[in-house]
Motif scaffolding. Structure first.
Motif, PDB file in Angstrom:
ATOM      1  N   GLU A 120       0.821  -1.219   0.000  1.00 10.16           N
ATOM      2  CA  GLU A 120       0.000   0.000   0.000  1.00 10.16           C
ATOM      3  C   GLU A 120       0.849   1.261   0.000  1.00 10.16           C
ATOM      4  OE1 GLU A 120      -3.342   0.705  -0.209  1.00 10.16           O
ATOM      5  OE2 GLU A 120      -3.624  -1.406  -0.687  1.00 10.16           O
ATOM      6  N   LYS A 121       1.978   1.233   0.724  1.00  5.23           N
ATOM      7  CA  LYS A 121       2.859   2.393   0.805  1.00  5.23           C
ATOM      8  C   LYS A 121       4.255   1.983   0.366  1.00  5.23           C
ATOM      9  CE  LYS A 121       0.322   4.612   4.512  1.00  5.23           C
ATOM     10  NZ  LYS A 121       0.374   5.155   5.868  1.00  5.23           N
ATOM     11  N   SER A 122       4.816   2.746  -0.537  1.00  9.67           N
ATOM     12  CA  SER A 122       6.183   2.505  -0.994  1.00  9.67           C
ATOM     13  C   SER A 122       6.698   3.782  -1.637  1.00  9.67           C
ATOM     14  CB  SER A 122       6.230   1.332  -1.989  1.00  9.67           C
ATOM     15  OG  SER A 122       7.574   0.948  -2.231  1.00  9.67           O
ATOM     16  N   THR A 123       7.801   3.654  -2.348  1.00  5.48           N
ATOM     17  CA  THR A 123       8.378   4.781  -3.077  1.00  5.48           C
ATOM     18  C   THR A 123       8.091   4.576  -4.557  1.00  5.48           C
ATOM     19  OG1 THR A 123      10.126   5.004  -1.447  1.00  5.48           O
ATOM     20  CG2 THR A 123      10.507   6.027  -3.584  1.00  5.48           C
ATOM     21  N   GLY A 124       7.590   5.614  -5.208  1.00  7.10           N
ATOM     22  CA  GLY A 124       7.332   5.535  -6.638  1.00  7.10           C
ATOM     23  C   GLY A 124       8.631   5.578  -7.430  1.00  7.10           C
ATOM     24  N   THR A 125       8.507   5.666  -8.731  1.00  6.51           N
ATOM     25  CA  THR A 125       9.676   5.719  -9.599  1.00  6.51           C
ATOM     26  C   THR A 125      10.451   7.007  -9.335  1.00  6.51           C
ATOM     27  OG1 THR A 125       8.404   4.484 -11.237  1.00  6.51           O
ATOM     28  CG2 THR A 125      10.438   5.536 -11.998  1.00  6.51           C
ATOM     29  N   ILE A 126      11.772   6.867  -9.252  1.00  8.76           N
ATOM     30  CA  ILE A 126      12.643   7.992  -8.957  1.00  8.76           C
ATOM     31  C   ILE A 126      13.355   8.389 -10.247  1.00  8.76           C
ATOM     32  CG2 ILE A 126      14.624   8.780  -7.607  1.00  8.76           C
ATOM     33  CD1 ILE A 126      13.893   6.442  -5.625  1.00  8.76           C
ATOM     34  N   PHE A 127      13.210   9.643 -10.618  1.00  9.18           N
ATOM     35  CA  PHE A 127      13.916  10.197 -11.768  1.00  9.18           C
ATOM     36  C   PHE A 127      14.976  11.169 -11.229  1.00  9.18           C
ATOM     37  CE2 PHE A 127       9.763   8.900 -13.215  1.00  9.18           C
ATOM     38  CZ  PHE A 127      10.069   8.181 -14.361  1.00  9.18           C
ATOM     39  N   ARG A 128      15.876  11.598 -12.072  1.00 13.21           N
ATOM     40  CA  ARG A 128      16.939  12.508 -11.625  1.00 13.21           C
ATOM     41  C   ARG A 128      16.385  13.817 -11.067  1.00 13.21           C
ATOM     42  NH1 ARG A 128      21.817  10.014 -10.830  1.00 13.21           N
ATOM     43  NH2 ARG A 128      22.237   8.592 -12.549  1.00 13.21           N
ATOM     44  N   ASP A 129      15.236  14.260 -11.591  1.00 15.63           N
ATOM     45  CA  ASP A 129      14.695  15.559 -11.183  1.00 15.63           C
ATOM     46  C   ASP A 129      13.470  15.483 -10.279  1.00 15.63           C
ATOM     47  OD1 ASP A 129      13.036  14.567 -13.172  1.00 15.63           O
ATOM     48  OD2 ASP A 129      12.757  16.504 -14.137  1.00 15.63           O
ATOM     49  N   ARG A 130      12.978  14.272 -10.012  1.00 13.21           N
ATOM     50  CA  ARG A 130      11.789  14.146  -9.159  1.00 13.21           C
ATOM     51  C   ARG A 130      11.516  12.686  -8.824  1.00 13.21           C
ATOM     52  NH1 ARG A 130       7.648  15.777 -13.880  1.00 13.21           N
ATOM     53  NH2 ARG A 130       8.746  14.550 -15.405  1.00 13.21           N
TER      54      ARG A 130
END
Length: 185
Positions: free
Chosen positions: A138-148
């Motif tokens: 249910e809770k995690s970290t979304g996709t991480i990009f260099r700028d966000r």
């Protein structure tokens, strides 16, 4: 880049969340990341990665720790999913790539990342488009990009060009992180 909330209908979401929950209960050590894949030519494949990811890789149809019947059922549901959702993904993808985009040359898979794992920044330069559909927890970290960093939301589809560097992590110490991933060449 495009984000689509509530992508799957509830029944299909429940199907893949149930697979994820079953696999989450299984001790899959020493595997840190694994996926069950279907390709455009109909072939199936399970890829297991053991840290460090880029070097320790095993490929077979089946994960050795997961019951074969569960994996066969998963492959069948991935195929049904793709037959149903390909036209919808294609429509969204055209807003990023253009009208010439089609879903041929796809790979789709259910992937998990083990607890407290960080995959590292990477891109998919051979793929025109990448899609990630968040499933569990249910809770995690979304996709991480260099700028966000995108927010994690169960049943949210994220589409982006394959040459964009990104990362994914699973900060959760109790559950694996599951996504449905799509790659288009």
């Amino acid at each position: 880049m495009l984000e689509v909330s509530n992508f799957l209908d509830q029944e299909d979401l429940n199907t893949f969340v149930n697979f994820a929950n079953e696999i989450d209960k299984i001790d899959t050590a020493p595997c840190k990341k694994s996926h069950w894949e279907i390709r455009a030519d109909g072939s199936t494949l399970n890829v297991i990665r053991v840290a460090p990811y880029k070097y320790n890789l095993m490929k077979d149809k089946y994960h050795p720790n997961v019951p074969v019947a569960l994996q066969d059922d998963l492959y069948g549901n991935l195929e049904k999913f793709w037959n149903k959702y390909c036209p919808i993904v294609e429509q969204h993808a055209k807003t990023i790539i253009g009208d010439s985009f089609d879903c041929s040359g796809f790979r789709i898979f259910l992937q998990y990342t083990d607890m407290e794992e960080d995959y590292g920044f990477h891109s998919h330069p051979l793929d025109v488009l990448v899609g990630v559909l968040y499933l569990t927890p249910e809770k995690s970290t979304g996709t991480i990009f260099r700028d966000r960093t995108l927010s994690w939301e169960v049943n949210k589809l994220v589409l982006f060009k394959g040459d964009i560097e990104h990362n994914f992590v699973n900060p959760n110490d109790a559950h694996k992180r599951f996504t449905l991933n799509f790659f288009f060449r």
